[in-house]
Structure formats: C-alpha cells, structure tokens
Design a protein around this motif. Structure first.
Motif, PDB file in Angstrom:
ATOM      1  N   THR A 141       0.894  -1.177  -0.056  1.00 48.21           N
ATOM      2  CA  THR A 141      -0.100  -0.097   0.062  1.00 48.21           C
ATOM      3  C   THR A 141       0.920   1.211  -0.153  1.00 48.21           C
ATOM      4  O   THR A 141       0.413   2.327  -0.787  1.00 48.21           O
ATOM      5  N   SER A 142       1.978   1.289   0.560  1.00 53.53           N
ATOM      6  CA  SER A 142       2.902   2.650   0.654  1.00 53.53           C
ATOM      7  C   SER A 142       3.373   2.836  -0.470  1.00 53.53           C
ATOM      8  O   SER A 142       3.548   3.824  -1.006  1.00 53.53           O
ATOM      9  N   SER A 151       6.620   4.183   4.528  1.00 58.16           N
ATOM     10  CA  SER A 151       6.210   3.140   5.262  1.00 58.16           C
ATOM     11  C   SER A 151       5.395   3.319   6.651  1.00 58.16           C
ATOM     12  O   SER A 151       5.817   4.182   7.284  1.00 58.16           O
ATOM     13  N   GLN A 152       4.472   2.225   6.627  1.00 54.98           N
ATOM     14  CA  GLN A 152       3.684   2.552   7.793  1.00 54.98           C
ATOM     15  C   GLN A 152       4.394   2.164   9.226  1.00 54.98           C
ATOM     16  O   GLN A 152       4.570   2.997  10.201  1.00 54.98           O
ATOM     17  N   SER A 153       5.082   1.037   9.065  1.00 55.53           N
ATOM     18  CA  SER A 153       5.623   0.550  10.348  1.00 55.53           C
ATOM     19  C   SER A 153       7.211   1.068  10.804  1.00 55.53           C
ATOM     20  O   SER A 153       7.623   1.184  11.460  1.00 55.53           O
ATOM     21  N   THR A 171       9.948  -2.542   7.537  1.00 55.56           N
ATOM     22  CA  THR A 171       9.628  -3.333   6.582  1.00 55.56           C
ATOM     23  C   THR A 171      10.954  -3.602   5.949  1.00 55.56           C
ATOM     24  O   THR A 171      11.966  -2.878   5.457  1.00 55.56           O
ATOM     25  N   VAL A 174      -4.312  -5.161   9.499  1.00 56.04           N
ATOM     26  CA  VAL A 174      -3.389  -5.857   8.748  1.00 56.04           C
ATOM     27  C   VAL A 174      -3.527  -5.105   7.118  1.00 56.04           C
ATOM     28  O   VAL A 174      -2.400  -4.493   6.611  1.00 56.04           O
ATOM     29  N   SER A 191      -3.962  -1.782   5.333  1.00 54.04           N
ATOM     30  CA  SER A 191      -3.650  -0.374   5.564  1.00 54.04           C
ATOM     31  C   SER A 191      -4.692   0.441   5.242  1.00 54.04           C
ATOM     32  O   SER A 191      -5.012   0.333   4.081  1.00 54.04           O
ATOM     33  N   LYS A 250      -6.469  -4.185  -1.920  1.00 56.20           N
ATOM     34  CA  LYS A 250      -7.145  -4.135  -0.505  1.00 56.20           C
ATOM     35  C   LYS A 250      -8.174  -5.427  -0.659  1.00 56.20           C
ATOM     36  O   LYS A 250      -8.327  -6.258   0.314  1.00 56.20           O
ATOM     37  N   GLU A 279      -6.408  -8.940  -0.564  1.00 58.94           N
ATOM     38  CA  GLU A 279      -5.878  -8.981   0.825  1.00 58.94           C
ATOM     39  C   GLU A 279      -6.861  -9.584   1.805  1.00 58.94           C
ATOM     40  O   GLU A 279      -6.461 -10.573   2.560  1.00 58.94           O
TER      41      GLU A 279
END
Ligand code: M6R
Length: 371
Positions: free
Chosen positions: A58-59, A103-105, A108, A161, A163, A248, A251
């Motif tokens: 998604t990023s 990145s969300q997290s 990665t 999970v 995003s 989406k 997933e």
C-alpha cells in the motif's frame, strides 16, 4: 480497543477524517505552509534534482500517486519502485536524488535494505548529494532513525493488517512535501500552492461525508460476494488507487482483483469482461472523465457490470448494469484521498460477507520484517 466497531479495520476507516486533518495541520496554515514545517531541512530540499520513492504494498501505491503530484506540480522527475526490486537490480541513482521511503511501520525489511543500499553507494562515492527522507507512522522505527529527514504521518496506531488510515495520511504528508519542495525551489506558483492548501483543509469534511457511503457500499458489496475476479480501473492519479483497491480486495476478501489504467483495457484485460465480471471504476470529475466514460462504454458493450464511484456533481446516473455511487466533490489532485474511503468500504464489506478474518487475513503479517 475496537469500541463500537466490529473490526479494527472499520474503526480505522472511520478515523481517517481526523487523522488526515491532523497530518494536514502539521504542515499547513489556512492558506500556506507553516514556516517551521521542514524548515531546518530547507538547504537539503533546495538541491534536490530527482526523486526516487521506495516502498512496498500500500505504501508503494501512495508513492505512485506522489509521482503524479511531483511531476505535475513541481516538474521534478520522480520514479517509484517496489523496494524488493530496487535493492537487487543495480539501479541508477543520479546525483542530488532525494530518496523517499514510505512505510507505515518503518520496519519493512525490503524498504530498509533498499535505503541502506543507496546509502552504501553514496558512502563509496558512487552517488553524490544523496538525501534520504522517511514518511512513517512510527517515530521510533529503524527507518526514521536511518533517514536524514522524517515526516510523521499522524494516523495513530494502525492494527488492521489492511492499511487504511496509514495510506491516506501518507498521501496528506506527501502533498505537504511536494508543496514544500516546490516552494523552496520556486517551482510552484504561490497562488497554486495556496489553492491546494486551502483544498487540503476541506478534506476532513469530504472524508466525513464519504463515511456516509458505508451502507450503500455494503449493499453494493453483495454483488461481489460470490465473484471470483474483479477489475479496478482509474486514470491519472486514480490509477494507483485502482491498484490499491485491487490489493485491498484480494488481501482481505481473497477475491482475485486487478487494478488497471483504464487506457490499458483494450490492450488485454477487455478479453476478460463478460456478464459475470464486476468492474469498479474510479471516476471523479476531472480532466480525464470523458476518456474514462469511453472506457466504461467499452465494458458496458461487452455486458460487464460496472460499479462507478463518481463525483456528486457529475451527471452520471445508474442504469442497467451500471451502478453509480456518488462521492463528495474534491480537488482533482486530492481525489485519491477521498476516493480511498469507498474503495476501503467495498473490500471491508465483501470480506465480512465472505466470513474472512478481516483484521488478520490468512498468510499475512502487519509488518513484513523478513524479505
Ligand atoms: O509498514 P509498511 O507500510 O512498510 O508495509 C508495507 C506493506 O507490507 C503494507 O502496505 C501491506 O501491503 C498492507 N498489508 C496492505 O494493506
């Protein structure tokens, strides 16, 4: 805590008006950028001649949208690549490149490795004038520690999970960055900057109103529940959102889905279209709408069933095998942020109907820390 919501994903979809507004507020006054926004990095941003975005999933899709913005609004060249390819293919990075890691997290593995690879090359003198920047939702992450510049996304913790709010806040942060680079390098007219900032403040209201589509899209979702395959189509800045819509859906609902630039239909995917094929079209009122209508006509003529997300003010009306959902009017550049909501609702409701584990889909992890 999920509170009144059945899943974290749904809660996080609903948090987007506030999350996006917070991220916009971070960098914008009512009609300009805040003086202090990225102020201490102005010298670095002033020398950037080329932009390379690195991200996954998604990023990566947020990065693709930023490419349209960078090139259209600042005329700086921008490339976007999935980190897992970039890191292994011996890519060319020209001097004075700004590497943007999304990145969300911030953990990665592929994104971190791709970043480190460019830094290694800069260190041995292969790349000159490299600047690295992260747009990230976790301020304490490895990615943030290892980049020169950090722009936070103020989404709050994202648990699902799939995003959602991390994506729309990334987009808001990226637009602020595009405007900042444009301003520092005098590549954007002050009037245009001011207009986009003004429009960014309207996002909260537009997102709020988009949340009202929840039930209409749930009803529409019934038409997808038993399907095996779908297409998402968009043009311009909505093309990456078509990719995101397909990601989406696959997933969390495990239905095969593909995103396509609508202009590519005739070059292959049109062969798939028949009466059993639902096709989602992202059709805001913009300069590409007439072209998109021609693409819809191609699908309609082959008896495909169209589900069209269109502007409230557009003249599109539902007819047989053409279902129109009206989305609040929004500035052309910013449309992917608002159109994210119906796209997310669709995958959410279809997944719920199919009884999948929405917040924790099979085989997937929230943060992919191994390659
Ligand atoms: O934490 P990151 O943004 O770096 O994660 C990248 C992808 O793993 C992530 O966006 C993934 O594609 C999502 N599950 C999509 O909903």
């Amino acid at each position: 805590d999920k509170g009144e919501f059945k899943h974290y994903m749904l809660k996080e979809i609903y948090e987007q008006p506030d999350a996006v507004a917070r991220t916009v507020e971070m960098g914008a006054t009512s009609n300009d950028l805040k003086e202090e926004f990225l102020q201490r990095h102005e010298a670095l941003l002033a020398k950037v001649r080329n932009i390379q975005v690195l991200a996954c999933g998604t990023s990566y899709h947020a990065g693709l949208i930023a490419k349209y913005w960078f090139e259209n609004l600042t005329r700086l060249p921008c490339s976007v690549e999935v980190a897992s390819e970039f890191r292994y293919r011996n890519p060319v990075v020209v001097d004075d490149t700004l590497i943007i890691c999304l990145s969300q997290s911030g953990e990665t593995a592929d994104t971190l490795s791709a970043l480190r690879e460019t830094q290694r090359r800069a260190k041995v003198g292969e790349i000159k004038g490299l600047t690295t920047l992260s747009v990230c939702n976790v301020a304490t992450s490895s990615l943030v520690r290892e980049t020169d510049i950090f722009i936070p996304t103020l989404a709050g913790v994202e648990i699902g999970v799939a995003s959602t709010k991390a994506f729309t806040t990334q987009l808001a942060a990226l637009m602020l960055l595009v405007l900042k680079v444009g301003k520092v390098q005098q590549r954007i007219e002050p009037e245009q900057l001011s207009e986009i900032v003004t429009e960014m403040h309207k996002l909260k209201g537009q997102l709020d109103r988009s949340l009202n589509l929840d039930q209409a899209i749930e009803a529409m979702g019934q038409k997808f529940e038993a399907k095996h395959s779908t297409l998402f189509l968009g043009r311009g800045v909505q093309f990456p959102l078509a990719l995101e819509g397909a990601l989406k859906l696959k997933e969390i609902s495990y239905i095969h889905a593909e995103g396509y630039a609508a202009g590519e239909l005739k070059h292959g995917p049109l062969a798939l279209v028949d009466k059993d094929m639902p096709i989602v079209v992202l059709a805001p009122k913009d300069s590409m709408l007439d072209k998109l209508k021609a693409n819809m006509q191609e699908v309609h003529a082959r008896h495909g069933e169209l589900f069209v997300f269109a502007s409230e003010s557009s003249q599109l009306v539902s007819e047989e095998r053409l279902h129109v959902i009206h989305v609040p009017d929004v500035n052309e550049h910013l449309a992917p942020i608002v159109y994210s909501i119906p796209v997310q609702f669709l995958s959410y409701h279809v997944a719920v109907m199919r009884g999948t584990d929405v917040d924790q889909p099979r085989n997937l992890a929230k943060s992919v820390t191994v390659e």
